[in-house]
Design an enzyme around this catalytic site. Structure first.
Site, mmCIF file in Angstrom:
data_model
loop_
_atom_site.group_PDB
_atom_site.id
_atom_site.type_symbol
_atom_site.label_atom_id
_atom_site.label_comp_id
_atom_site.label_asym_id
_atom_site.label_seq_id
_atom_site.Cartn_x
_atom_site.Cartn_y
_atom_site.Cartn_z
ATOM 1 N N HIS A 375 0.830 -1.209 0.000
ATOM 2 C CA HIS A 375 0.000 0.000 0.000
ATOM 3 C C HIS A 375 0.863 1.257 0.000
ATOM 4 O O HIS A 375 0.513 2.267 0.630
ATOM 5 C CB HIS A 375 -0.973 -0.005 1.177
ATOM 6 C CG HIS A 375 -1.633 -1.330 1.376
ATOM 7 N ND1 HIS A 375 -2.556 -1.847 0.482
ATOM 8 C CD2 HIS A 375 -1.481 -2.284 2.336
ATOM 9 C CE1 HIS A 375 -2.944 -3.046 0.888
ATOM 10 N NE2 HIS A 375 -2.307 -3.334 2.009
ATOM 11 N N CYS A 376 1.980 1.199 -0.702
ATOM 12 C CA CYS A 376 2.940 2.322 -0.746
ATOM 13 C C CYS A 376 3.341 2.752 0.658
ATOM 14 O O CYS A 376 3.532 3.943 0.929
ATOM 15 C CB CYS A 376 2.359 3.504 -1.522
ATOM 16 S SG CYS A 376 2.129 3.178 -3.274
ATOM 17 N N ALA A 377 3.459 1.779 1.548
ATOM 18 C CA ALA A 377 3.881 2.054 2.928
ATOM 19 C C ALA A 377 4.745 0.892 3.414
ATOM 20 O O ALA A 377 4.489 0.301 4.468
ATOM 21 C CB ALA A 377 2.673 2.258 3.831
#
Length: 418
Positions: A375-377
């Site tokens: 999740h781009c994290a």
């Protein structure tokens, strides 16, 4: 049918979203639970986009003919709507970008090119957090690499909250800017803005807030936040893709240099030098995303017609129900807060040793759309020792029945890999 207090009339609302009538994979009704990635669009927004292209399409600010004047009025009218939506003191504090990532990059680059007292250099520090989206990590890493500034961050507690126990040691007199997310896109955590802003103000640091997961879901008041910059995107709040917003305090926008050069952002140009237009146009080089801004304005009209307080209450009830139901699933681990308090409507989880990509694929075969991955994290996944997560996220048209479908789908996943 499950009844929860505070729910919206989703039967009526869902009629505004044509895509929610779709059937996928041999007749399965679409259960769309990927709203943290992007929201679906109501017909009112689709109609506004179509009407713009059919009746008003022209370049803005550059013509005296009727189409140019009408397009300009629509574009600048959208700016007025955004300013009112976020309670900005001035419409001139609203800058249109293509997304929140560009908004955050704009802030980082403005500070990198700025004169004192705003300049970030080798004697200063930048503070972020471990729960940030990559869009609020990488721009600051690039700025630190370019200027020699030191990048520092707040870590995470085991239950998915920010660890602010050492706030006075992390935010110091050397801190030039503190940039953090209001609501995490992976953990769902709603962060304690007041405590962070108070400490930043004590040392004279600027505050930048990523509100991408807040603006669609709750009332957003930039004056109450007391930040210096607030960034968010349109496509997560019923608007089209290709439109983002950066709000900045007027005095900062007047003092800070532009990042992109080109048409419209100038006042005068000679072969020797240029002078720049006042904000917001100083930061909007070239032809802007006119149709997208018009679509965002229509999305704001739609959200206002329902009420952000009511949307917040609806999602809180759904989140409370979803947490309860998900915790009943054997071997399921929620990554982040396990209550609905101080959290948004995105819930990430793992399911035993089944890889999240496999979970997502089997759910998709049942018509259930969720998001899988980092999740781009990615730093969050590293912090909790997991390869990725499955994330379900809700919005104003989501229903308890869809949460029940998710839980039933997860039982099917467990049996499939049993």
């Amino acid at each position: 049918m499950t009844q929860l207090p505070g729910l919206l009339d989703t039967e009526a609302i869902r009629k505004d979203f044509p895509i929610l009538d779709r059937q996928v994979h041999d007749g399965h009704k679409l259960v769309y639970l990927d709203n943290a990635a992007t929201s679906q669009k109501p017909r009112q927004v689709l109609d506004a986009l179509s009407e713009y292209y059919e009746r008003y399409n022209a370049n803005v600010h550059r013509g005296v003919h009727v189409l140019a004047e009408e397009a300009t009025a629509l574009y600048e009218g959208a700016r007025d709507k955004v300013a009112e939506f976020i309670n900005a003191p001035s419409r001139d504090e609203v800058i249109f970008t293509k997304n929140a990532s560009e908004s955050l990059n704009l802030v980082a680059n403005m500070l990198g090119w700025a004169d004192d007292p705003y300049r970030v250099d080798h004697e200063t520090e930048i503070v972020i957090t471990e729960m940030e989206h990559h869009s609020n990590i990488v721009p600051w890493q690039l700025l630190a690499q370019r200027t020699g500034a030191k990048l520092r961050w707040f870590g995470l507690t085991d239950d998915g909250r920010l660890d602010l126990s050492n706030i006075d040691e992390v935010i110091t007199e050397k801190t030039k800017v503190v940039s953090f997310v209001l609501v995490s896109n992976i953990l769902g955590t709603q962060n304690p803005v007041e405590a962070i802003v108070r400490r930043a103000q004590e040392v004279g640091a600027l505050v930048c807030i990523d509100a991408s997961q807040a603006a669609p879901h709750m009332p957003l008041d930039v004056q109450a936040l007391q930040a210096d910059f607030v960034a968010f995107t349109g496509h997560k709040m019923c608007g089209p893709t290709g439109i983002g917003v950066l709000w900045g305090r007027q005095e900062l926008l007047e003092d800070l240099p532009p990042f992109l050069g080109g048409g419209e952002m100038i006042e005068t140009v000679s072969m020797h030098s240029s002078t720049y237009a006042p904000a917001p146009h100083k930061f909007e080089a070239g032809t802007p995303p006119v149709a997208q801004a018009v679509g965002l304005g229509a999305a704001i009209d739609y959200l206002n017609s329902i009420g952000m307080d009511k949307i917040l209450a609806h999602e809180h009830a759904l989140t409370e129900y979803a947490v309860k139901r998900l915790l009943e699933v054997p071997d399921l681990r929620i990554i982040g807060p396990t209550t609905a308090e101080e959290r948004g409507a995105a819930i990430s989880f793992t399911l035993g040793d089944i890889h999240p990509h496999d979970v997502g694929q089997v759910l998709d075969e049942q018509g259930i759309a969720v998001r899988v991955g980092h999740h781009c994290a990615r730093p969050v996944c590293l912090r909790y020792g997991i390869p990725a997560t499955t994330r379900a996220s809700f919005y104003l048209y989501s229903t308890p029945a869809e949460i029940d479908a998710l839980v039933d789908g997860l039982e099917h996943v467990r049996n499939f890999f049993g």
